[in-house]
Design an enzyme around this catalytic site. Structure first.
Site, PDB file in Angstrom:
ATOM      1  CD  GLU A 284     -49.352  67.537  34.653  1.00  0.00           C
ATOM      2  OE1 GLU A 284     -48.205  67.830  34.220  1.00  0.00           O
ATOM      3  OE2 GLU A 284     -49.691  67.745  35.832  1.00  0.00           O
ATOM      4  CD  GLU A 287     -55.810  69.071  31.951  1.00  0.00           C
ATOM      5  OE1 GLU A 287     -56.604  69.821  32.557  1.00  0.00           O
ATOM      6  OE2 GLU A 287     -55.106  68.208  32.527  1.00  0.00           O
ATOM      7  CB  CYS A 310     -46.899  66.483  40.218  1.00  0.00           C
ATOM      8  SG  CYS A 310     -47.167  66.077  38.489  1.00  0.00           S
ATOM      9  CB  SER A 330     -53.016  69.673  34.781  1.00  0.00           C
ATOM     10  OG  SER A 330     -53.275  68.320  34.454  1.00  0.00           O
ATOM     11  CE  LYS A 369     -46.640  63.389  46.106  1.00  0.00           C
ATOM     12  NZ  LYS A 369     -47.558  63.455  44.953  1.00  0.00           N
ATOM     13  CD  GLU A 372     -51.386  63.514  46.213  1.00  0.00           C
ATOM     14  OE1 GLU A 372     -51.623  64.103  45.140  1.00  0.00           O
ATOM     15  OE2 GLU A 372     -50.310  62.917  46.428  1.00  0.00           O
ATOM     16  CD  GLU A 377     -59.985  64.853  46.802  1.00  0.00           C
ATOM     17  OE1 GLU A 377     -59.187  65.794  46.650  1.00  0.00           O
ATOM     18  OE2 GLU A 377     -60.725  64.728  47.811  1.00  0.00           O
ATOM     19  CB  CYS A 514     -39.646  65.899  44.850  1.00  0.00           C
ATOM     20  SG  CYS A 514     -41.228  66.235  44.071  1.00  0.00           S
TER      21      CYS A 514
END
Length: 585
Positions: A284, A287, A310, A330, A369, A372, A377, A514
């Site tokens: 990150e 980038e 994230c 990002s 999560k 995710e 992908e 979180c």
């Protein structure tokens, strides 16, 4: 401030105009039972629809009983909270709720933590006098959340959280009378809606109507399978909350005992997602540096601000609501997915383990999560980089089932190399932590100078939507931070309208970041619990010798031996992702 004088159970008090009977009673230390009422988050939101009526009280001069959570006080009001009439009516209301509620408490996901169960005990309800037809609804299963609406008591807490705090707008009361239920529009499944799986609805549900999709039994089977190599990664926020499930205080770091407990459960290796957080910063920050330098050179194709990526709930929210801005975040994967990719594509090969024989488990403070980890992908030929994601609560239950008492365990350390981390990695678990970690590294890479003071305190705090200007060499970097999807929407709408200019933004779906995730121990609306967890993470960072992600020797070795450099072709292959429009008309 205008004060109102009231008398509650013979005690006098002056409270601000507009206060409710319930809040006035709390100021006097008088407890009034509630079920639907809840103070939500750190910004003053509350669920005060008065749907359950359990908090009824007598008000002198009023013919009917008043719901204390929704009745404002007036000058000279005299209230009685504990008369025989009030107690009888509360019990009757509780019996009516229980008459249309399943009786499978022993098998319920909320057994032992159910507010309806606790209140029935408090009110002394031992039998239900009312019988008849019970409402039934089809169950709704998604990757992260299960809806069991047979158990819904129509408290509407989830609605308030979803619509007012998170502004996702998925849940609302539909139908009328006996068929009324809280559901997505047209009673569609969660997976077909714009739900982000942030899990905040689960966090405030008082019963078992909303709960996580539990993967622990599948995990137990893999732990018992000698043909499988089972490793685990643990997110930063888990270590400052897990202890609460064993009677500890919020914010206390139980990292060492947690590692011991995971080994006793039978995991072959115990690693730390915080190591992958350091890798995330390498990508990150690189980038950001690349975009910033091209922007300053006049490249009009550069997309700023760079948004951190994230949080999977925030990413799904973005994909649904801002499909015109998909090139802004990002492309770096989250630490969970970076860990899984490296574990299966690099670490497993070095260890001589076939991809299909390696089970990667993550312990996360988050329900999104789970979703995710299931995204296509993040799979190779159908095999996911992360096989199971379990919550902090699920880990606690698993430890208890195995008769492992966290409080009496000795400390042990994470396994190496995927367990070594810096202070920058550990603050990923609190609001402002990701962008502060990225700034520490970006500062040195942009200026070529050593950053002596790593504490960017301007980036800290708990305002839902905040901005800061950070001096990086000759540059003034404008940084935005939002936690809670409602606050994120405000920020993104301003950027889309050209009303705000930032170089970088951090967004986290949950209040506090979180540490306030939907998979953490229930805090019942007490935001001080979340802030203490955040303070626990900051304390870990403050006491680390290495506090910049790029100083992590084991991360440096990863690039030296396998990836070359950040943003390389190999790094893009293993550590980056793409986003997809989920806009629905």
């Amino acid at each position: 401030m205008e004060l109102i004088n009231v008398i509650i159970d013979g005690k006098s008090i002056a409270v601000p105009k507009g206060a409710t009977i319930l809040s006035a009673a709390e100021s006097l230390g008088i407890s009034i039972p509630t079920l639907c009422h809840l103070q939500i988050g750190g910004n003053g939101y509350k669920n005060d629809c008065a749907s359950c009526r359990i908090c009824i009280v007598e008000v002198e001069g009023r013919r009917n009983l008043a719901p204390s959570c929704a009745t404002p006080v007036h000058e000279g009001m005299i209230v009685k909270t504990n008369t025989m009439n009030v107690m009888q009516k509360r019990r009757t209301l509780m019996e009516l709720l229980l008459s249309d509620h399943p009786k499978d408490c022993l098998a319920c996901s909320k057994n032992g933590e159910c507010e309806l169960q606790d209140l029935a005990v408090q009110l002394g309800v031992r039998e239900v006098r009312f019988e008849g037809e019970m409402s039934t609804y089809r169950p709704d299963y998604s990757a992260s959340i299960i809806r069991d609406m047979d158990k819904c008591i129509m408290c509407r807490r989830c609605e308030t959280m979803c619509n007012e705090v998170q502004t996702v707008g998925v849940l609302s009361g539909v139908n009328r009378g006996f068929t009324s239920v809280v559901a997505p529009a047209f009673e569609q499944n969660l997976e077909d809606s714009v739900c982000t799986y942030c899990g905040q609805c689960v966090a405030v549900c008082p019963v078992g109507a909303l709960h996580e999709n539990d993967h622990t039994w599948k995990l137990v089977k893999d732990l018992a399978n000698p043909k499988k190599k089972v490793i685990v990664q643990v997110a930063p926020a888990v270590r400052v909350a897990l202890g609460e499930e064993f009677g500890g205080k919020p914010g206390v770091n139980v990292e060492g005992q947690m590692v011991t407990g995971l080994r006793q459960l039978g995991f072959d290796e115990v690693f730390d997602t915080t190591w992958a957080a350091d890798v995330t910063i390498m990508e990150e920050a690189s980038e950001f540096k690349d975009r910033l330098e091209r922007f300053l050179a006049g490249d009009k194709e550069v997309k700023l601000p760079l948004l951190t990526s994230c949080c999977p709930a925030w990413v799904k929210f973005f994909e649904h609501n801002y499909p015109d801005m998909l090139d802004v975040p990002s492309s770096a994967r989250s630490p969970q997915q970076i860990f899984g990719s490296i574990a299966k594509e690099i670490w497993a090969k070095e260890e001589g383990i076939a991809r299909e024989d390696l089970i990667v488990v993550s312990v996360m403070p988050c329900l999104a999560k789970k979703y995710e980890a299931s995204r296509d992908e993040f799979k190779v030929d159908g095999n996911p980089d992360v096989d199971y994601s379990i919550t902090t609560r699920e880990l606690a239950k698993l430890l208890k089932q195995a008769n492992i008492d966290l409080r009496i365990l000795e400390n042990s350390e994470f396994d190496s190399p995927l367990g070594e981390y810096t202070g920058a990695g550990v603050i990923f678990g609190r609001t402002g932590g990701v962008i502060e970690a990225a700034t520490r590294t970006a500062y040195e890479w942009v200026t070529g100078e050593t950053l002596e003071e790593v504490n960017f305190k301007a980036l800290r705090g708990f305002d839902g939507f905040r901005s800061a200007t950070i001096k990086v060499g000759d540059l003034d970097l404008n940084i935005g931070i939002a936690h809670g999807l409602g606050e994120a929407r405000k920020m993104l709408d301003m950027i889309r309208a050209g009303e705000a200019n930032y170089h970088a933004i951090e967004i986290m779906a949950c209040k506090g970041g979180c540490v306030g995730g939907g998979g953490q121990p229930f805090h019942h609306g007490d935001f001080s619990v979340v802030t203490r967890r955040a303070a626990g993470l900051q304390n870990i960072d403050d006491n680390k010798i290495l506090r910049k992600s790029h100083e992590n020797k084991f991360v440096q070795d990863l690039y030296k031996n396998h990836l070359g450099k950040p943003l390389s072709h190999k790094a893009h292959e293993l550590l980056h992702t793409k986003y997809f429009s989920k806009h629905k008309i």
